[in-house]
Design an enzyme around this catalytic site. Structure first.
Site, PDB file in Angstrom:
ATOM      1  CG  ASP A 158      50.873  39.085 141.654  1.00  0.00           C
ATOM      2  OD1 ASP A 158      50.703  38.697 140.483  1.00  0.00           O
ATOM      3  OD2 ASP A 158      50.184  38.700 142.613  1.00  0.00           O
ATOM      4  CE  LYS A 182      57.613  35.387 139.550  1.00  0.00           C
ATOM      5  NZ  LYS A 182      56.720  36.192 140.416  1.00  0.00           N
ATOM      6  CB  ALA A 202      52.069  32.320 135.892  1.00  0.00           C
ATOM      7  CG  HIS A 213      55.210  35.905 134.683  1.00  0.00           C
ATOM      8  ND1 HIS A 213      56.200  34.978 134.445  1.00  0.00           N
ATOM      9  CD2 HIS A 213      54.831  35.715 135.967  1.00  0.00           C
ATOM     10  CE1 HIS A 213      56.400  34.251 135.543  1.00  0.00           C
ATOM     11  NE2 HIS A 213      55.574  34.684 136.465  1.00  0.00           N
TER      12      HIS A 213
END
Length: 425
Positions: A13, A16, A39, A41
């Site tokens: 976190d 990215k 994930a 993102h």
């Protein structure tokens, strides 16, 4: 040709996705090389705000080819749902812009079931799983009990292979968890429905990448989570079940012989952590609530409130070393603007009273106490800054201090979620 890996330095976190979205303008190919739908993102651009879970963050750039590599946990159902959501907001996705490795293994519905069942069995000793099936999937992959995406092109082979795997999974469901078993028709229908939807995207991405190297294409590797959640180098057992470090990028992408030219490590200007496990610098009470609300710190995948704290120098320095990062992107610096003084965890106090700048073995972490120092705050909105000199002196001093302590150059400073809210230092 040049290549670069963007990786997390801490617990995940870190931001990215926004960094991949920013620098894909300089790259032809973006590859997710490990992890799966766990994930989260987050990307903000002219098309809106997106929380990507499986899709590479280069999917928004015209002309960029996005690849899910062989190291990814490929949940066809979750991927298709995500693709449809992104398409509904005007993003074009085709077999020319998204390619899936034929060697990526399928994360099947029973992996999600087993994940949830195990977390329930563990009760108070749970690992904080996102319950996306990641641990059971990778466990099965190493036990050679998964189906590769390329098998969708060989239905008779797939059915015979699946028969033996189904027997194994039902033994676990029935005898360990006392849970309902799966039958062949049910799992085949799932594979045919969701595997069929992504079938046109599956190809020999290894051959595609080899050709791309010959054509001097620029390649960007996108990691999931951070160094402290890496299976081998993280806070085991409170880790993910794959390797989140840059060294795995060539292996999990389909270019096992490639050497990385550049590694950008992403660090948040303060610390956050989703899930269980030791988090030495953690804040509690009103102080934590203020930071959490200022940074809108809730998991992109789970919605869970993130644990928060000051930037952790021992953990961050260790993450930089584990990732071999030669450049750092410091994100969310603007969030700290409300503070009169900025706390920094500079050392750990060990159980015997000694203080260390090193990141200890995981078994010691819960017995460590943070040693906090304070730097002057800047008490000013910096979200409009676009140059180093636009930042107030106290903010520049904070960045320089972090850089000196973690041993890596801070080349990017994020002051907002938008694509252009960045300072190139």
């Amino acid at each position: 040709m040049s290549n670069c890996a963007i990786v997390g330095i801490n617990w995940g976190d870190e931001g990215k996705g926004r960094m991949v979205d920013l620098i894909t303008r300089d790259y032809d190919i973006v590859i997710r090389y490990q992890g799966g739908g766990n994930a989260g993102h987050t990307v903000v651009n002219e098309k809106g705000k997106f929380a990507l879970h499986l899709l590479p963050s280069g999917i928004f750039r015209d002309g960029v080819v996005n690849i899910l590599g062989n190291g990814v946990a490929l949940d066809c159902e979750s991927l298709w749902t995500e693709m449809e959501d992104v398409r509904s907001k005007g993003v074009k996705i085709s077999p020319e812009t998204l390619k899936i490795s034929e060697r990526a293994s399928l994360l099947l519905p029973w992996h999600r079931e087993l994940d949830a069942l195990e977390e329930t069995r563990l009760k108070d000793q749970k690992y904080g799983s996102t319950k996306q099936g990641i641990a059971p999937f990778y466990s099965d992959k190493f036990r050679k009990k998964t189906i590769m995406a390329g098998e969708l092109f060989y239905p008779e082979y797939l059915k015979a292979h699946l028969s033996g795997i189904l027997e194994w999974e039902n033994l676990i469901l029935k005898n360990i968890y006392r849970a309902p078993e799966w039958d062949m028709d049910k799992i085949l229908n799932w594979i045919q429905e969701y595997g069929g939807k992504i079938r046109d995207f599956i190809c020999d991405t290894g051959a595609f990448l080899q050709d791309a190297v010959k054509e001097n294409k620029n390649i960007l590797f996108e990691a999931q989570l951070g160094a402290l959640r890496d299976l081998d180098y993280g806070i085991y057992p409170y880790t993910t079940s794959s390797n989140a470090i840059a060294a795995y990028a060539p292996v999990g992408s389909g270019l096992p012989g490639m050497k990385l030219d550049k590694i950008i490590g992403v660090v948040k200007a303060y610390s956050t952590c989703v899930g269980e496990g030791p988090f030495v610098c953690e804040l509690f009470g009103k102080e934590a609530d203020q930071l959490r609300e200022a940074g809108r710190e809730y998991g992109a995948k789970t919605g869970r409130p993130r644990r928060v704290g000051p930037i952790d120098i021992p953990a961050t320095r260790y993450g930089v070393q584990s990732q071999n990062a030669d450049c750092i992107a410091l994100t969310k610096l603007d969030i700290l603007s409300y503070l009169d003084q900025i706390p920094v965890c500079v050392k750990y106090q060990l159980p015997d009273g000694t203080r260390t700048e090193a990141f200890p073995f995981p078994a010691l972490l819960n017995q460590c106490q943070p040693v906090i120092e304070y730097l002057p705050g800047w008490k000013r909105d910096i979200s409009g800054a676009r140059n180093w000199d636009d930042l107030p002196e106290a903010a520049r001093n904070y960045v320089d201090y972090i850089q000196s302590k973690i041993g890596a150059y801070i080349g990017y400073i994020s002051v907002g979620p938008e694509r252009d809210a960045i300072i190139l230092k």
